[in-house]
Design an enzyme around this catalytic site. Structure first.
Site, short mmCIF file in Angstrom:
data_model
loop_
_atom_site.label_atom_id
_atom_site.label_comp_id
_atom_site.label_asym_id
_atom_site.label_seq_id
_atom_site.Cartn_x
_atom_site.Cartn_y
_atom_site.Cartn_z
CE LYS A 1 33.65 42.49 39.24
NZ LYS A 1 33.01 41.24 39.97
CD GLU B 1 36.51 41.65 37.37
OE1 GLU B 1 35.59 40.20 37.07
OE2 GLU B 1 37.33 42.13 38.02
P1 13P Z 1 37.10 42.39 44.21
O1 13P Z 1 35.46 43.27 44.52
O2 13P Z 1 37.76 41.90 46.10
O3 13P Z 1 38.09 42.16 43.74
O4 13P Z 1 36.40 41.01 43.28
C1 13P Z 1 35.61 41.25 42.37
C2 13P Z 1 35.22 40.61 41.69
O5 13P Z 1 34.52 39.58 41.05
C3 13P Z 1 36.79 39.64 40.54
O6 13P Z 1 36.81 39.03 39.91
#
Ligand code: 13P
Length: 340
Positions: free
Chosen positions: A219, A177
């Protein structure tokens, strides 16, 4: 053997019409989420809330995986069943956030870096015993005139790649991510430029560290104008800018791209995901979701910390999950918001 395990996890996590629920807020973030509804962030309140979310009947029709915080792996529902077991019983894959939060990156003013690589392999072995089959690690990139710096981009990519390599060695699928933040006045072109540079560096690093691209999930953020930007972008413009950046930087070997919501309103994030799937139905990767706030916000509002609101809380979560399921197929329309 490890590869077979990873492939099975990907098979179970990546399913047409389904997405991933992020319910992995750390203690301080959970306190921030509970504050507006006047709920104290005690361990019991976190357990009660998350237990409600995870026991939502029918959730598995739209959700194939849930990212948990480590505390939740060890918690149980009101009837004493371990929460990861409840997910498995519904056919949902449990995962866990494994980074240890972020702080300033020395030598790169304004950039951040995430902690948690030391001892990661041992921690993963423990999480695996507690039922986790995938992991998540988030690096964060604020946009300013001078950020992220080239050093910030490189250092963060290196962290993500080292984390992903450790996960695969331990038979856990890594969710990688890199989040370019929405905060700021920058326009959509600046977000596109930064996101492309970030993803390019991330995949270069993943390659250097021999990460199996077929056995990971990306992500990322969507490509959006900053929250304080004066010019608006339509869902189609957002979809176009996002897919263009992804095509330029994400190899076709990656099975699924699960966007974070990053502070978008729930409806907005559904509309944007829908535009992506409606305009670009033939991309090499799934265009999916892994929303935290955008899936949970209405549920949290409905809950208000009261056990008697359990049913409406679950209905609110299920509704957002269902609408995002439609967006996964490019079949969402705003009128569907009126359906109960
Ligand atoms: P949000 O969709 O609230 O941005 O959170 C996703 C997430 O896992 C952040 O690390």
């Amino acid at each position: 053997m490890t590869l077979e395990v990873l492939e099975q996890t990907i098979f179970d996590m990546v399913q047409t019409g389904k997405g991933i629920l992020a319910a992995d807020e750390s203690q301080p973030t959970m306190a921030k989420r509970f504050k507006p509804i006047g709920v104290e962030a005690t361990e019991e309140n976190r357990r009660a809330y998350r237990s409600l979310l995870l026991t939502t009947p029918g959730l598995s029709e739209f959700i194939s995986g849930v990212i948990l915080f480590e505390e939740t792996l060890l918690q149980a529902s009101d009837d004493g069943t371990a929460l990861p077991e409840i997910l498995v019983g519904q056919g949902i894959v449990p995962g866990v956030k494994v980074d240890k939060g972020k702080g300033p990156l020395p030598g790169a003013t304004g950039d951040l870096v995430t902690y948690g690589l030391d001892g990661l392999a041992e921690r993963l072995q423990g999480y695996k015993q507690q039922g986790a089959r995938f992991a998540k690690w988030r690096e964060v990139y604020p946009i300013s005139q001078s950020n992220p710096t080239p050093l910030g981009i490189e250092a963060n990519a290196e962290m993500l790649a080292r984390y992903a390599a450790v996960c695969q060695t331990e038979s856990l699928v890594p969710i990688v991510e890199p989040e370019v933040l929405m905060d700021g006045e920058h326009d959509i072109d600046r977000c596109a430029e930064v996101t492309e540079a970030v993803l390019h560096a991330v995949f270069h690093a993943l390659h250097r560290h021999n990460v199996i691209l077929e056995a990971m999930v990306l992500k990322p953020n969507m490509v959006l104008p900053g929250k304080e930007c004066s010019s608006h972008a339509s869902p189609e413009q957002i979809a176009e800018a996002t897919v263009r950046v992804l095509r330029r930087s994400v190899p076709a070997a990656v099975p699924s791209i699960n966007f974070l919501s990053g502070g978008q309103e729930p409806e907005e994030s559904t509309i944007n995901l829908n535009a992506m799937n409606a305009c670009f139905p033939n991309e090499p990767w799934e265009l999916s979701l892994s929303y935290g706030r955008a899936l949970q916000q209405p549920a949290l509002q409905a809950w208000q910390g009261r056990a008697k609101n359990g049913e409406v809380t679950q209905q609110a979560l299920l509704k957002r999950a269902r609408l995002n399921g439609a967006a996964r197929r490019g079949e969402y329309s705003p009128e569907m918001e009126q359906e109960s």
